[in-house]
Write an enzyme that holds these catalytic residues in place. Sequence first.
Site, PDB file in Angstrom:
ATOM      1  N   LYS A  88     -17.872   8.917 -35.308  1.00  0.00           N
ATOM      2  CA  LYS A  88     -18.967   8.151 -34.842  1.00  0.00           C
ATOM      3  C   LYS A  88     -20.023   9.176 -34.194  1.00  0.00           C
ATOM      4  CE  LYS A  88     -20.892   3.989 -32.435  1.00  0.00           C
ATOM      5  NZ  LYS A  88     -22.021   4.777 -32.161  1.00  0.00           N
ATOM      6  N   CYS A 103     -49.047  16.922 -12.718  1.00  0.00           N
ATOM      7  CA  CYS A 103     -50.024  16.914 -11.674  1.00  0.00           C
ATOM      8  C   CYS A 103     -50.778  18.217 -11.677  1.00  0.00           C
ATOM      9  CB  CYS A 103     -49.526  16.431 -10.226  1.00  0.00           C
ATOM     10  SG  CYS A 103     -50.686  16.613  -8.935  1.00  0.00           S
ATOM     11  N   ASP A 151     -22.755  11.162 -32.514  1.00  0.00           N
ATOM     12  CA  ASP A 151     -23.700  10.951 -31.443  1.00  0.00           C
ATOM     13  C   ASP A 151     -24.986  11.518 -31.659  1.00  0.00           C
ATOM     14  OD1 ASP A 151     -24.547   9.598 -28.879  1.00  0.00           O
ATOM     15  OD2 ASP A 151     -23.628  11.058 -27.621  1.00  0.00           O
ATOM     16  N   GLU A 161     -14.238   6.687 -40.069  1.00  0.00           N
ATOM     17  CA  GLU A 161     -15.252   7.843 -39.821  1.00  0.00           C
ATOM     18  C   GLU A 161     -15.532   8.130 -38.675  1.00  0.00           C
ATOM     19  OE1 GLU A 161     -18.344   5.750 -41.612  1.00  0.00           O
ATOM     20  OE2 GLU A 161     -17.822   5.881 -43.679  1.00  0.00           O
ATOM     21  N   SER A 221     -26.051  -3.108 -35.657  1.00  0.00           N
ATOM     22  CA  SER A 221     -25.206  -2.232 -34.528  1.00  0.00           C
ATOM     23  C   SER A 221     -23.869  -2.742 -34.774  1.00  0.00           C
ATOM     24  CB  SER A 221     -25.712  -2.194 -33.146  1.00  0.00           C
ATOM     25  OG  SER A 221     -25.665  -3.282 -32.709  1.00  0.00           O
ATOM     26  N   CYS A 265     -51.309  10.973  -9.711  1.00  0.00           N
ATOM     27  CA  CYS A 265     -50.197  11.453  -8.738  1.00  0.00           C
ATOM     28  C   CYS A 265     -50.347  10.577  -7.425  1.00  0.00           C
ATOM     29  CB  CYS A 265     -50.579  12.834  -8.387  1.00  0.00           C
ATOM     30  SG  CYS A 265     -49.508  13.715  -7.223  1.00  0.00           S
ATOM     31  N   CYS A 276     -51.342  13.066  -4.412  1.00  0.00           N
ATOM     32  CA  CYS A 276     -52.688  13.604  -4.125  1.00  0.00           C
ATOM     33  C   CYS A 276     -53.838  12.648  -4.930  1.00  0.00           C
ATOM     34  CB  CYS A 276     -52.708  15.078  -4.489  1.00  0.00           C
ATOM     35  SG  CYS A 276     -52.556  15.389  -6.214  1.00  0.00           S
ATOM     36  N   LYS A 320     -14.841   3.505 -29.139  1.00  0.00           N
ATOM     37  CA  LYS A 320     -15.315   4.109 -28.134  1.00  0.00           C
ATOM     38  C   LYS A 320     -14.560   4.944 -27.294  1.00  0.00           C
ATOM     39  CE  LYS A 320     -19.745   3.695 -27.356  1.00  0.00           C
ATOM     40  NZ  LYS A 320     -20.888   4.408 -27.895  1.00  0.00           N
ATOM     41  N   CYS A 371     -52.113  20.183  -4.528  1.00  0.00           N
ATOM     42  CA  CYS A 371     -51.026  18.977  -4.112  1.00  0.00           C
ATOM     43  C   CYS A 371     -50.378  19.082  -3.068  1.00  0.00           C
ATOM     44  CB  CYS A 371     -50.458  18.585  -5.482  1.00  0.00           C
ATOM     45  SG  CYS A 371     -49.466  17.076  -5.422  1.00  0.00           S
ATOM     46  N   TYR A 383     -23.475   7.976 -44.157  1.00  0.00           N
ATOM     47  CA  TYR A 383     -22.324   7.168 -44.163  1.00  0.00           C
ATOM     48  C   TYR A 383     -22.321   5.679 -44.392  1.00  0.00           C
ATOM     49  CZ  TYR A 383     -24.584   5.273 -39.685  1.00  0.00           C
ATOM     50  OH  TYR A 383     -25.453   4.685 -38.954  1.00  0.00           O
TER      51      TYR A 383
HETATM   52 ZN   LIG Z   1     -50.268  15.437  -7.076  1.00  0.00          ZN
END
Ligand SMILES: [Zn+2]
Length: 677
Positions: A112, A428, A114, A110, A80, A412, A415, A319, A433, A215
Site C-alpha cells: 500500500k 505578511c 503512501d 500488494e 477507499s 495579518c 499588523c 495498516k 510587522c 494496481y
Molecule cells: Zn504582519
Amino acid sequence: MDIKIKIEEISAKLLKYQYHYYVLADPIVSDNEYDRLFDQLLDIEKKYPELTQKNSPTKRVGSDLDNTFAEMEHSVSVLSLDKEYTGEGITKWVDKISAGSDMKAEYVVEEKLDGASIVLYYKKGILETALTRGDGVRGNVVTENVRTIGQIPLVLPEEIDIAVRGEIFIKKSEFERFNKKFENKYSNPRNLAAGSLRNLRSSIVAGVPLNMFAYEGYYKNGKGHVEILSDLKALNFPVNKNLALFSGDKNFLDQMKKELPGITTGSVDKIFDYIENHTKERDKLDYDIDGLVIKVNGIALREELGETSHHPRWAIAYKFDSPAAETILEDIAIQVGRNGRVSPVAILAPVQIAGSIVARATLHNQEYIDILELGIGDRVSISKRGDIIPAVERVIEKDEKDPSIYKIRSDCPFCGTEFVKDGAHHFCKNTECPERLRRSIVFFVAKGQMDIDTLGEKTIEFLLEKGFIKSIPDIYSFDQNKLLGEEGFKEKKIDNIKNSIEESKGNDFATVFTALGFEGIGKVAVSDLIKNGFDSFDKIREAAETGDIELFSDIPGFGDITARFLIEHFSDKDKLKLIDDLADAGLRMRAEERKNPEEEQVFAGDIWVITGSFENFNPRSIAAEEIEKRGGKVTNTVTSKTTHLLAGPGAGSKLDKAEKLKIKIINEKTFIKLLKP
Ligand SMILES: [Zn+2]
C-alpha cells in the site's frame, strides 16, 4: 513525406524510448539521439500546431499555462479500503471469506504505497483524462500534469477503453533534493507527490521525478486480479513487482510466476507469514508504504462479495501503524514567521499519543489544509511522524454543522496588512510587522545562532514592549544599566546579560550570517557560499549588485532559487543597513582564512565540472569533495572558464561542449591517479 505520418512516426519512436527509459529503466537510445528526435518533433509541432496530438510525447515537458482543476465524476468505483491493524484481524477476514463461499478463494497481497491516488481513463488506447480520487465520486482533472509523468503511458499498444487506478509517488532517495526546489514546503514524500499533482504549472511538475504503480484495471476480461496486473504490464504500465499470490492451484501459480517475474507465490495458509516478513522488509524500500493490501483475486468472487457504501468487501488494508489517536480540531491559529510566512497551526483537543499529550500540530499552508479537506470542528486522526512531530493525517468525520474547508484569513492578525499569496504560502509582507520583528530577534539570539542565552523569549518581549530595542542591532547598543529597577532585573542578572551579549561578538562569520535568518539562506547555504569563495558580506554584496544569478547558481547544491534569494536579500536596503549596523557593533563580517592542511592544494585555481556516472564516486558529490579538498572549485555548467571536465559513462551535452571548448577531459581512472599524492 506527409507531415502527419512523420509526426506519428516520430511520436511512436519517442513513446517507445520513454517507456524503456522510465518504466523499464533500460534506455535503448543515447540521450543525444533522444534529444534530437524530441527537438525535431517540437519544431514540426511549432510549424503545424493544428497537427499536434494531445498525447504527443512532447507533453512530457508540461506547459507554463496555469492549470485549472475542473471536477469530474468517476465512471468506475474508487472506494477507499476497510482497514485492520492487527494480524489476527487479517487472519479472521481471510477465514471468513474462504469459509463464506463455494468458490475457491485466491488472494493477492500488494504494497500500500503512501502517495497520491490517481485514476487514468483511456479511450481507444489514448490517455483521455486523469482524475484524482477526490471524495470517491468526483475527482479533479489533472490530466496535463499527469501527462508529464514519464512512467505513465500516453498511448497504449492496444486500442482499448480502460480505466486504471494507481498510486503516484516520489522515491525517498529523491524527496529531499526535490523538496528543496519547493523551499522544503512538503513534510514528506506523499505530500510532495500530492502537491505536485495539484501544481498549477505542468512544466514544474515535469521537473519532479514522479513515479507510478498501477494496481487496478477496470475492464471486463473475465480474469482475476493478478491476470489483470499482468495485462497492465503488457500494456506498458509500471506494476509493482513486490506482489504475492496465494492459491491452491499450482499450475496457476507457475503460470503467473512467468508472467510477473518477482512475484511471491504460496498456498493460502502462507498469507500471514508473507505479511509478517514483508512488514519487516519495508524500511529497505526506496518508497514509503503504510501497509499491505489483501485482495480477493477472482473477479466472480469479488462480485459475489460486493461492496458497502464505503468499502469493497473483497479487499482489506493491513495498516502498519495503528491510528495514533483521534481527536477534534478545535481551532486553527495563525502564526507569522520572521520572513512573513504564514503557518496555520492546528489547535487540538488534547490527546495522548505514545505517552505524551499532543495539543498542536502544524498544518503548513492552505494547500495542505485543502488536500486534507480540513475544517474546524472535524474529527481528525493524529499521528507522530517519525515518532516526534505530530501531524494531522486525515479527516475521519467532517463537522456536520459546518462541513466547510478552513480558509486562512486575508490579513495579518498582528499588523493588519493584507496577506500576499506566493507559491503555496501566504505572507505578511510588512517588514515592520511587530510579530516578524519579534520572531527575527528570537531567532537571532537562539541557541545554534548567536546563542545569547540570557535573552529568552520573555525577556525579548519585555525589551520590545518597553522600547529598549526596536531592531536586531539595538541588542548591541541599548543601555543595559537602564534595566535596573525594572521588575525582575537585578544587578547580577544585568551583568549576565551584558556578558553574554559581549561574548556573542566572538561568533564566527558563518554564525552571524545564519543568525540573520534570511529566507532560503540557512546553515548549509552559508557554508557552501564560504566554501566557494563568498566568504564575506562585501564579496556577496558585490556579486549580488551585478544581478547575475549565475555567479551563485553555479555553486553546487544552490540552483536558481537560492541564487535569486541571495540577490534579493543583498539588494534590499533594509537588510544592507542591518548588516552595516551589525558591522558597527563589532560582529564578524568575513570568514577566517581556512585551508585543509592534510591535502596538498593540487587543484588550486582549477574549475571543474562533473558529468556522467562513476564507480567510485557515487553520488558525484564525493568527487566534488575531493576536488574542493585540494583547492579546486566545482561548478555545474561548462563555460570558457572551466579548466577540467570529469566525465564518466553517460556523459551528454556537457562532454560535447567541453570538447568544443577544448577543455581537459579526465576519466575516472586518471582522476584517481591525480588524487594520489
Ligand atoms: Zn504582519
